[in-house]
Scaffold this active site. Structure first.
Site, mmCIF file in Angstrom:
data_model
loop_
_atom_site.group_PDB
_atom_site.id
_atom_site.type_symbol
_atom_site.label_atom_id
_atom_site.label_comp_id
_atom_site.label_asym_id
_atom_site.label_seq_id
_atom_site.Cartn_x
_atom_site.Cartn_y
_atom_site.Cartn_z
ATOM 1 N N GLU A 208 0.833 -1.217 0.000
ATOM 2 C CA GLU A 208 0.000 0.000 0.000
ATOM 3 C C GLU A 208 0.866 1.264 0.000
ATOM 4 O O GLU A 208 0.471 2.285 -0.579
ATOM 5 C CB GLU A 208 -0.923 -0.044 1.226
ATOM 6 C CG GLU A 208 -1.939 1.080 1.346
ATOM 7 C CD GLU A 208 -3.161 0.931 0.430
ATOM 8 O OE1 GLU A 208 -2.957 0.824 -0.779
ATOM 9 O OE2 GLU A 208 -4.291 0.941 0.946
ATOM 10 N N THR B 201 -3.906 8.715 -4.723
ATOM 11 C CA THR B 201 -4.000 8.826 -3.261
ATOM 12 C C THR B 201 -2.869 9.687 -2.717
ATOM 13 O O THR B 201 -3.079 10.505 -1.822
ATOM 14 C CB THR B 201 -3.954 7.423 -2.623
ATOM 15 O OG1 THR B 201 -5.051 6.671 -3.150
ATOM 16 C CG2 THR B 201 -4.076 7.480 -1.117
HETATM 17 N N1 HSE Z 1 -7.493 6.715 4.316
HETATM 18 C C1 HSE Z 1 -6.861 6.819 3.044
HETATM 19 C C2 HSE Z 1 -6.979 8.240 2.543
HETATM 20 C C3 HSE Z 1 -7.545 5.877 2.095
HETATM 21 O O1 HSE Z 1 -8.061 8.806 2.657
HETATM 22 O O2 HSE Z 1 -5.987 8.792 2.057
HETATM 23 C C4 HSE Z 1 -6.998 5.909 0.709
HETATM 24 O O3 HSE Z 1 -6.307 4.762 0.426
#
Ligand code: HSE
Length: 305
Positions: free
Chosen positions: A127, A179
């Site tokens: 991740e 992200t």
């Molecule tokens: N919690 C993470 C974010 C999830 O909002 O950046 C995205 O993978």
């Protein structure tokens, strides 16, 4: 020595619970096939059209699998075949499905040497490539199933929560938001006033799920910290939200880091009305989009064969 698993999409954050709440979904899901080979090394093949890297060091699943190989000092290698149905960059846990699916598959093939918590840790290595940070709010629901709270990410204090039956409607406008970028624009510090509202909502949301109190769930699906910043990246956000709430949604917001949006509801009929509202907004804006009506996946990653 071959296994095939399905690894589900997931909703993370659930509005107020940035990086600490997540829910596995029934659909869509990726399929990952893993086979042991005698020679060391990881060989990856994709049977989808997403042109993801096949070099194991650049591939999210490859990196997560390497973490397991290193932890076991495993001398053989793996052939991997991945079919992604969860589009990368969609905000519904595409990278987590790859990373979590492969470590669960490897653990099964190797006689289950690792706990779920250890598997979350291995998957988080993958991740990191996608988001630039270690967060478990998509990975943990994939591996544990259902609705999950990560009370502490460093020690992986993971708690599975009961939730009532809910319909989840998702729209994925076909734009890509990385992200890593969606994280880079977030404030490093927040006003105490906002923090108070946010942690009250987290407590309310968790209580609402546990007590099956739909009204409380709806009132607590509020995000005064992340949504005001990230929603600017998503065309149609305000209109979708307003129309879906008017159509009877309990509440909703950005799915993960976007661009997908989600809405929760308590009936198939309302879930369909919400889907129609979402489609109408993106048709009007001329933005290609995909919708899903799905539900909570209490099993998480499943072994298919
Ligand atoms: N919690 C993470 C974010 C999830 O909002 O950046 C995205 O993978």
């Amino acid at each position: 020595m071959m296994i095939t698993v399905s690894s589900p999409a997931s909703l993370s954050n659930l509005c107020c619970g940035f990086d600490i709440l997540g829910m596995a979904l029934n659909e869509p899901f990726d399929t990952i096939q893993l086979a042991v080979k005698d020679e060391p090394g990881i060989v990856i093949r994709h049977t989808d059209n997403y042109q993801l890297p096949v070099n194991a060091k650049e591939n999210i699943a490859g990196v997560a699998l390497q973490a397991i190989i290193d932890a076991m000092d495993f001398k053989k290698g793996f052939n991997v075949v991945i079919n992604k149905q969860i589009k990368p960059g969609s905000g519904i846990g595409s990278s987590a499905a790859s990373a979590a699916g492969i470590v669960v598959a490897a653990n099964e093939l190797l006689g289950k040497p690792f706990s779920k918590k250890q598997l979350v840790s291995f998957a988080m290595e993958g991740e990191v490539i996608a988001s630039g940070s270690r967060h478990a709010d998509n990975i943990a629901p994939c591996i544990y199933g259902g609705l999950v709270l990560i009370r502490d990410t460093a020690s992986l204090d993971i708690i599975q929560l009961d939730a009532p039956e809910l319909f989840v409607t998702i729209v994925h406008p076909q734009i890509e938001i990385k992200t890593s970028y969606a994280r880079s624009i977030l404030p490093k510090e927040i006003p105490l006033k906002s923090a108070v509202i946010q942690w009250a909502n987290v407590a309310g949301l968790v209580t609402g799920f546990l007590q099956k109190d739909y009204g409380l769930i709806g009132r607590s699906l509020e995000d005064v910290i992340i949504e005001p910043v990230r929603s600017k990246l998503i065309p149609g956000f305000d209109e979708v939200k307003q129309k879906c709430l008017a159509a009877g949604a309990l509440g909703g917001g950005i799915s993960g880091s976007g661009p997908s949006l989600f809405m929760l509801s308590t009936s198939a009929m309302v879930a369909t009305e919400i889907e129609n509202c979402m489609k109408a907004v993106y048709e009007k804006l001329g933005i290609e989009h995909k919708t899903y009506i799905t539900g909570i996946n209490n099993e998480g990653i499943k072994i298919i064969s």
